[in-house]
Motif scaffolding. Structure first.
Motif, mmCIF file in Angstrom:
data_model
loop_
_atom_site.group_PDB
_atom_site.id
_atom_site.type_symbol
_atom_site.label_atom_id
_atom_site.label_comp_id
_atom_site.label_asym_id
_atom_site.label_seq_id
_atom_site.Cartn_x
_atom_site.Cartn_y
_atom_site.Cartn_z
ATOM 1 N N GLU A 291 0.839 -1.190 0.000
ATOM 2 C CA GLU A 291 0.000 0.000 0.000
ATOM 3 C C GLU A 291 0.884 1.253 0.000
ATOM 4 N N PHE A 292 0.562 2.201 -0.867
ATOM 5 C CA PHE A 292 1.290 3.452 -0.930
ATOM 6 C C PHE A 292 0.328 4.613 -0.654
ATOM 7 N N ALA A 293 0.907 5.749 -0.329
ATOM 8 C CA ALA A 293 0.093 6.934 -0.083
ATOM 9 C C ALA A 293 -0.640 7.334 -1.360
ATOM 10 N N ASP A 294 -1.680 8.146 -1.175
ATOM 11 C CA ASP A 294 -2.475 8.579 -2.316
ATOM 12 C C ASP A 294 -1.717 9.690 -3.051
ATOM 13 N N ASP A 295 -0.704 9.280 -3.834
ATOM 14 C CA ASP A 295 0.145 10.238 -4.525
ATOM 15 C C ASP A 295 0.476 9.730 -5.915
ATOM 16 N N GLN A 296 1.474 10.382 -6.552
ATOM 17 C CA GLN A 296 1.844 10.009 -7.918
ATOM 18 C C GLN A 296 2.335 8.568 -7.999
ATOM 19 N N MET A 297 3.008 8.102 -6.945
ATOM 20 C CA MET A 297 3.511 6.737 -6.959
ATOM 21 C C MET A 297 2.353 5.735 -7.012
ATOM 22 N N ARG A 298 1.318 6.031 -6.253
ATOM 23 C CA ARG A 298 0.156 5.152 -6.252
ATOM 24 C C ARG A 298 -0.536 5.159 -7.608
ATOM 25 N N MET B 181 0.935 5.649 -10.418
ATOM 26 C CA MET B 181 1.796 4.901 -11.335
ATOM 27 C C MET B 181 1.552 3.404 -11.199
ATOM 28 N N PHE B 182 1.441 2.923 -9.962
ATOM 29 C CA PHE B 182 1.194 1.498 -9.750
ATOM 30 C C PHE B 182 -0.213 1.117 -10.212
ATOM 31 N N ALA B 183 -1.169 2.029 -10.036
ATOM 32 C CA ALA B 183 -2.519 1.747 -10.511
ATOM 33 C C ALA B 183 -2.538 1.662 -12.039
ATOM 34 N N SER B 184 -1.794 2.547 -12.700
ATOM 35 C CA SER B 184 -1.709 2.495 -14.165
ATOM 36 C C SER B 184 -1.061 1.196 -14.619
ATOM 37 N N TYR B 185 -0.028 0.784 -13.891
ATOM 38 C CA TYR B 185 0.614 -0.493 -14.227
ATOM 39 C C TYR B 185 -0.386 -1.642 -14.117
ATOM 40 N N GLU B 186 -1.181 -1.624 -13.052
ATOM 41 C CA GLU B 186 -2.133 -2.720 -12.838
ATOM 42 C C GLU B 186 -3.179 -2.747 -13.942
ATOM 43 N N VAL B 187 -3.631 -1.544 -14.384
ATOM 44 C CA VAL B 187 -4.589 -1.490 -15.492
ATOM 45 C C VAL B 187 -3.973 -2.090 -16.751
ATOM 46 N N ASN B 188 -2.730 -1.684 -17.067
ATOM 47 C CA ASN B 188 -2.053 -2.235 -18.247
ATOM 48 C C ASN B 188 -1.853 -3.728 -18.126
ATOM 49 N N ARG B 189 -1.474 -4.174 -16.914
ATOM 50 C CA ARG B 189 -1.264 -5.621 -16.720
ATOM 51 C C ARG B 189 -2.546 -6.401 -16.988
ATOM 52 N N ARG B 190 -3.653 -5.891 -16.485
ATOM 53 C CA ARG B 190 -4.917 -6.602 -16.685
ATOM 54 C C ARG B 190 -5.350 -6.583 -18.145
ATOM 55 N N LYS B 191 -5.129 -5.424 -18.820
ATOM 56 C CA LYS B 191 -5.467 -5.363 -20.235
ATOM 57 C C LYS B 191 -4.655 -6.375 -21.043
ATOM 58 N N LEU B 192 -3.344 -6.422 -20.742
ATOM 59 C CA LEU B 192 -2.488 -7.384 -21.446
ATOM 60 C C LEU B 192 -2.865 -8.812 -21.088
ATOM 61 N N LEU B 193 -3.182 -9.017 -19.800
ATOM 62 C CA LEU B 193 -3.600 -10.355 -19.383
ATOM 63 C C LEU B 193 -4.891 -10.758 -20.083
ATOM 64 N N GLN B 194 -5.813 -9.803 -20.215
ATOM 65 C CA GLN B 194 -7.058 -10.077 -20.921
ATOM 66 C C GLN B 194 -6.780 -10.418 -22.381
ATOM 67 N N ALA B 195 -5.876 -9.640 -22.989
ATOM 68 C CA ALA B 195 -5.519 -9.925 -24.387
ATOM 69 C C ALA B 195 -4.854 -11.288 -24.509
ATOM 70 N N ASP B 196 -3.997 -11.629 -23.527
ATOM 71 C CA ASP B 196 -3.352 -12.946 -23.548
ATOM 72 C C ASP B 196 -4.377 -14.064 -23.436
ATOM 73 N N ILE B 197 -5.360 -13.833 -22.551
ATOM 74 C CA ILE B 197 -6.381 -14.880 -22.363
ATOM 75 C C ILE B 197 -7.199 -15.071 -23.640
ATOM 76 N N ILE B 198 -7.580 -13.934 -24.249
ATOM 77 C CA ILE B 198 -8.340 -14.031 -25.503
ATOM 78 C C ILE B 198 -7.518 -14.730 -26.575
#
Length: 738
Positions: free
Chosen positions: A513-520, A522-539
């Motif tokens: 868990e990180f503070a509600d700042d730019q770092m958080r 950045m990690f949230a954006s990474y997680e969105v990209n990871r899930r999108k790529l994971l979804q594409a991989d699954i498809i």
């Protein structure tokens, strides 16, 4: 096939190059459309002609740009350009001569892969260099001065170094401040220690001047009485003076090895010279050759030098209180010297000696000096010191001395007869001097106590400040390190995660868990990209899985058909064709590895009689039971085959003659004991077995099968239900004892 569309993320920052890429992408899409629509040869040739022309034009423009920005991989890039130019005619001819859609799709995929690699991989590699050299044409934004400074710092200093500098610079300032505070405290402490040293010297100088004053008075009184009185008191006084002189010299040595010697060095030197003549002066007194004025002058000069040392020490006060204390102390010492001089002059006058004008003048000047010194003392003394001084003034000894001084002054002024006894005068004035000296010593003691108290306070403050600074520096260092790594650590995590993501690893998740700042963010954006790529991989995986399942099903069907083609459907044993294939492979291995193998040929005895008596269905059941019995007796890698109606063959890899005969006999006995139950009928069967061994001279599998078949016939001719080895004589029984 879907078209590949332009994306602004493909831009390299130069309008001309980007327009070329868009046009090349358009032409490649047109080729794909022509392939899918089955366009004519003329249309395809025309598109390829445009592609070849535009590729050359684009490469020329791009190579000029690379030369302008001094691209380090220019030659390699140019070589790739030429290779693709040479490839275009080959692709065109291959597409036009293609007889299947697969070839056309391969050409289409090649072009799409090339355009993507050319833009995303090859050209993107020089985009940053073009931007740094200011050659971009589609970047219209002008950075502010702060952005330029931040960008310059970002280029010159690595991120971890910037973070460490952000920690070190404030910490360095804190250390400098701490060093300044510690240095100031230490210097103040050293100054206080100097004051202790000065106070000690002050006390020693005061005691020495006091004893010299007493000795001066006794010496003057002794000479004035023609050495008839005060001699014993003078000797006792000299002993006290010598002790005070020894203590003073010890204090002087401490001062000279310390840090304040240069401040009073001249006064100390003058005092040393004066005191060095003390014994010489005493000798003159003892020999009665000393004149009273010379003796008086010597002692007065020596005391004056001592007082000058006291006055010199005034400059060493390090705060207002210490300076005032030293000033009041100096005034008292000088006042005491005035009394001492008055005592000496009075003793001389009362001894009956002649009184000259100079002596009287000195006597009255002393009174004026006393008033000035008293004013100085009252101005510099504290209220407490003034109160103590009033007690001294109100003491009986002091009042008696003042009354006696007044009486003497009036007698001298009126030229009346002197009725004061010189010894009484000396005794009373000595009491006054002692009272002042006691007060002075008390002031010195109080001053020393105050300085020591301040020194202890400084030591305590120094220790507390130093400890607090050390703790502050330690915690500042730890907190700075922690804060720095709290930035570097998640960046390292993100860098590693993005690298894993680019390598196809989608399992890297962040549970911290990180503070509600730019770092958080950045990690949230990474997680969105990871899930999108994971979804594409699954498809993609589902699509490939469907294809794989279809291919696998085809392979299963093909394998099943192959198995059906090589397995006897009634017994489950392999058929003759499959058996020959396996036997051929074993023959080749035997030749290559020089290993033996054997073949058994089995023929069910009187099988036609079973068919005739019970029917073909019963015969089929007998064949199945017979095959199952054989399979249960052989090894896992042995091969059982049905090669004819009631004829079976068994391939025995890595089996010599003895092993083959033993297995054959075991099979014969098992078959002999087998009972086939068919609709209430108990049917017994036997088998005749022929054994053939591979020899180096054996030509092929068929020859080996023929040998085994001949051995079967031998067994049949000799009465059935037995095992025969090929080439054995007909009358030889190879059956094992049982």
């Amino acid at each position: 096939m879907n078209e590949l569309n332009w994306n602004d993320g493909m831009s390299v920052g130069v309008d001309a190059i980007d327009q070329d890429h868009k046009q090349l992408l358009k032409l490649i899409n047109e080729i794909n459309t022509a392939i899918n629509n089955g366009s004519t040869e003329l249309i395809i040739k025309d598109i390829f002609r445009q592609l070849e022309h535009y590729v050359k034009q684009h490469f020329t423009r791009e190579e000029a740009l690379l030369q302008q920005c001094n691209y380090p991989d220019y030659e390699e890039h140019k070589l790739q350009h030429q290779q693709f130019i040479n490839k275009i005619p080959e692709l065109r001819e291959r597409l036009l001569s293609a007889e299947t859609i697969e070839v056309a799709q391969e050409v289409s995929l090649f072009l799409l892969n090339w355009i993507m690699n050319h833009i995303v991989v090859d050209d993107m590699s020089y985009a940053k260099l073009v931007h740094e050299q200011g050659l971009t044409t589609n970047d219209r934004s002008t950075p502010s001065w702060s952005e330029r400074i931040k960008a310059w710092v970002g280029r010159q200093i690595k991120l971890d170094n910037r973070i460490y500098l952000g920690m070190i610079i404030p910490l360095f300032g804190l250390l400098v401040l701490s060093a300044s505070v510690v240095t100031f405290s230490y210097q103040y402490y050293q100054n206080a220690k100097q004051v202790i040293e000065v106070t000690g010297l002050l006390n020693a100088a005061n005691k020495l001047s006091h004893t010299l004053q007493i000795e001066r008075g006794l010496t003057t009184a002794t000479i004035g009485s023609n050495f008839e009185r005060f001699s014993s008191e003078l000797l006792a006084s000299r002993v006290v003076t010598d002790k005070a002189l020894s203590n003073y010299r010890e204090r002087v040595m401490q001062i000279r090895t310390g840090s304040v010697a240069d401040r009073v060095s001249q006064q100390l030197a003058d005092t040393d010279i004066a005191l060095a003549e003390l014994n010489q002066q005493r000798g003159l007194v003892n020999s009665k050759t000393s004149h009273i004025s010379n003796t008086q002058q010597y002692y007065t000069q020596s005391i004056k030098e001592l007082i000058s040392v006291l006055d010199g020490l005034l400059s060493l006060g390090h705060n207002a209180d210490l300076t005032r204390n030293t000033l009041s102390l100096s005034a008292l010492v000088n006042m005491k010297e005035v009394v001492g001089l008055k005592r000496a002059i009075g003793a001389w006058i009362l001894s009956g000696q002649s009184i000259d004008s100079k002596l009287l003048k000195d006597f009255y000047l002393l009174q004026g000096s006393r008033s000035g010194l008293l004013t100085l003392f009252m101005n510099s003394a504290t209220i407490e010191q003034k109160n103590k001084w009033q007690k001294v003034l109100s003491s009986s000894v002091y009042r008696q001395a003042v009354a006696l001084e007044t009486q003497l002054e009036r007698s001298i002024a009126s030229q009346a007869e002197l009725t004061i006894d010189s010894e009484h005068w000396f005794e009373v004035m000595t009491g006054k001097i002692n009272a002042k000296n006691a007060f002075i010593e008390q002031l010195i003691l109080d001053n020393e106590k105050n300085v020591q108290k301040e020194l202890n306070s400084i030591q305590f403050v120094f220790v507390v400040i130093t400890s607090l600074l050390l703790v502050l520096v330690f915690f500042s260092t730890v907190i700075s390190w922690l804060l720095g790594h709290s930035i570097i650590y998640p960046i390292h995590l993100m860098t590693h995660a993005m690298k894993c993501l680019s390598e196809g690893q989608r399992d890297k998740r962040f549970t911290l868990e990180f503070a509600d700042d730019q770092m958080r963010e950045m990690f949230a954006s990474y997680e969105v990209n990871r899930r999108k790529l994971l979804q594409a991989d699954i498809i993609s995986a589902i699509r490939f899985e469907r294809q794989a399942m279809s291919i696998k099903q085809q392979e299963i069907d093909k394998k099943r058909l192959n198995e059906l083609a090589s397995i006897d459907p009634l017994t489950g044993a392999i058929n003759r064709r499959k058996f020959q294939d396996v036997a051929y492979q074993e023959l080749e291995r035997a030749r290559r590895c020089q290993q033996q193998f054997s073949i058994l040929m089995l023929d069910i005895d009187y099988f036609k009689k079973v068919n005739d008596t019970y029917g073909h269905a019963c015969g089929d059941e007998v064949l199945k039971v017979f095959c199952q019995t054989c399979m249960s007796q052989v090894r896992e890698y042995d091969c059982v085959a049905r090669i004819g109606g009631e004829e079976f063959a068994i391939l025995l890899p890595q089996s010599d003659k003895k092993g083959a005969i033993l297995l054959a006999e075991r099979l014969r006995l098992s078959i002999e004991k087998t009972i086939v139950d068919y609709h209430g009928h108990q049917i017994s069967i036997t088998v005749s077995i022929g054994v053939a061994m591979w020899q180096e001279q054996t030509q092929d599998v068929q020859e080996l099968l023929e040998q085994a078949d001949k051995a079967v016939y031998q067994a049949k001719n000799l009465g059935r239900n037995q095992v025969r080895l090929f080439n054995d004589s007909p009358d030889k029984d190879v059956s094992l004892e049982h």
